[in-house]
Design an enzyme around this catalytic site. Structure first.
Site, mmCIF file in Angstrom:
data_model
loop_
_atom_site.group_PDB
_atom_site.id
_atom_site.type_symbol
_atom_site.label_atom_id
_atom_site.label_comp_id
_atom_site.label_asym_id
_atom_site.label_seq_id
_atom_site.Cartn_x
_atom_site.Cartn_y
_atom_site.Cartn_z
ATOM 1 N N SER A 169 -8.153 9.485 6.687
ATOM 2 C CA SER A 169 -8.161 8.447 5.663
ATOM 3 C C SER A 169 -9.021 7.295 6.131
ATOM 4 C CB SER A 169 -6.740 7.942 5.375
ATOM 5 O OG SER A 169 -6.772 6.806 4.514
ATOM 6 N N ASP A 220 0.842 -1.196 0.000
ATOM 7 C CA ASP A 220 0.000 0.000 0.000
ATOM 8 C C ASP A 220 0.880 1.249 0.000
ATOM 9 O OD1 ASP A 220 -2.431 -1.294 -0.001
ATOM 10 O OD2 ASP A 220 -2.561 -1.376 2.189
ATOM 11 N N ASP A 276 -10.332 -3.183 8.714
ATOM 12 C CA ASP A 276 -9.366 -4.157 9.228
ATOM 13 C C ASP A 276 -9.025 -3.870 10.686
ATOM 14 O OD1 ASP A 276 -9.168 -5.426 6.716
ATOM 15 O OD2 ASP A 276 -7.691 -3.968 6.045
#
Length: 309
Positions: free
Chosen positions: A248, A14, A254
């Site tokens: 964000s 990422d 998760d």
């Protein structure tokens, strides 16, 4: 000690950065680049480690990007087990547009895998003595939609708890054919499975109705800025959203799952684990780019919300 195993069948590297303005055709100059090992199961393992827990991580890795992913994971306090595939690990990219505070996320579908490449994963799960197996993220190309169903069956037959966070056809297959411990869809993912829109007042009853089919002991539906709902066969718990500055959305789901599972592994009752998971998800929203939650933020948010009742 309660053992947690995290599974990442479609991991990613990422990368995130900032840009003043994102425009088509023109070059977009970026700054503040960060990169982290990512993908659902890897993010869950990272958060559990951040919270002070221990877990085993199994993930698929291939190509030069796979080698980079493995190197990025090495410094982390996570027990890793890598399963090699031919195709390279995907690279995801997120850009935060500072002029609007909008975030643009580009997420590739991932490598093509074969049944032969997946077979060792099934064997390893069958041999594992983990108490919780957390499967999070999308499936790579080539993996059958019932992959999580097959994994859930293996885990459940062993008397362990299978936790799932995915979307689309793999989620539909699992909710239709599995008997899981916990499933965490977002509202949009749950609506897609049901084939209809839900008001926030209808979510709890809809989730409870599906729990009663035997698909899962618990379904936790995250509602974004409107909080989350946890349903069991005999109870519905709703928590309002935690008011935090939004930087964000990457990794919030998760972090939510990791917070819940870590708490449960620590012996916490399901309602408090649900509250802690929500605090972890909110803490992840506070961090920029692909950075996940920070332990201090999670504990402070959890204590604050617990005191509010």
């Amino acid at each position: 000690m309660t053992k947690i195993l995290c599974l990442a069948l479609n991991p990613a590297i990422d990368i995130s950065s900032d840009a003043e303005v994102v425009r088509h055709t023109h070059k977009t100059r970026t700054h503040n680049q960060q990169q982290f090992p990512g993908g659902g199961g890897i993010n869950v393992a990272r958060v559990i480690a951040t919270l002070g827990g221990t877990c085993e991580l199994m993930f698929l890795s291939g190509g030069a990007t796979g080698e980079l992913l493995e190197a990025m994971l090495k410094p982390l306090p996570i027990v890793e087990r890598t399963f090699k595939i031919h195709d390279p690990v995907r690279v995801a990219y997120a850009v935060h547009e500072t002029s609007t505070n909008l975030e643009y996320r580009f997420v590739p579908e991932g490598p093509l895998v074969t049944e032969a490449e997946l077979a060792p994963v099934f064997e390893a799960i069958a041999a594992s003595d983990a108490d919780y197996v957390v499967a999070s993220g999308s499936l790579p190309r080539g993996a059958p939609d019932d992959t999580y169903v097959r994994l859930a069956d293996i885990v459940t037959q062993k008397g362990a708890r299978f936790v799932l966070d995915t979307s689309g056809p793999p989620l539909a297959e699992a909710l239709s054919r599995s008997k899981m411990f916990l499933v965490k869809p977002s509202l949009g993912e749950f609506e897609a499975f049901l084939g209809r829109k839900l008001s926030h007042e209808e979510v709890g009853a809809a989730a409870q109705a599906h729990v009663r089919t035997g698909a899962a002991q618990y379904i936790a539906v995250t509602l974004g800025g409107d909080g989350a709902v946890l349903a069991s066969a005999d109870r519905i718990i709703r928590l309002p959203a935690i008011d935090v500055p939004v930087n964000s959305a990457t990794g919030a789901g998760d972090s939510f799952v990791a917070g819940m599972v870590w708490s449960l592994a620590e012996g916490v009752e399901i309602e408090e684990a649900f509250r802690f998971g929500q605090a972890a998800g909110a803490a992840a929203v506070m961090t920029p780019g692909t950075e996940l939650c920070r332990r201090q933020d999670v504990t402070e948010l959890y204590e604050r919300e617990r005191q509010r009742g």
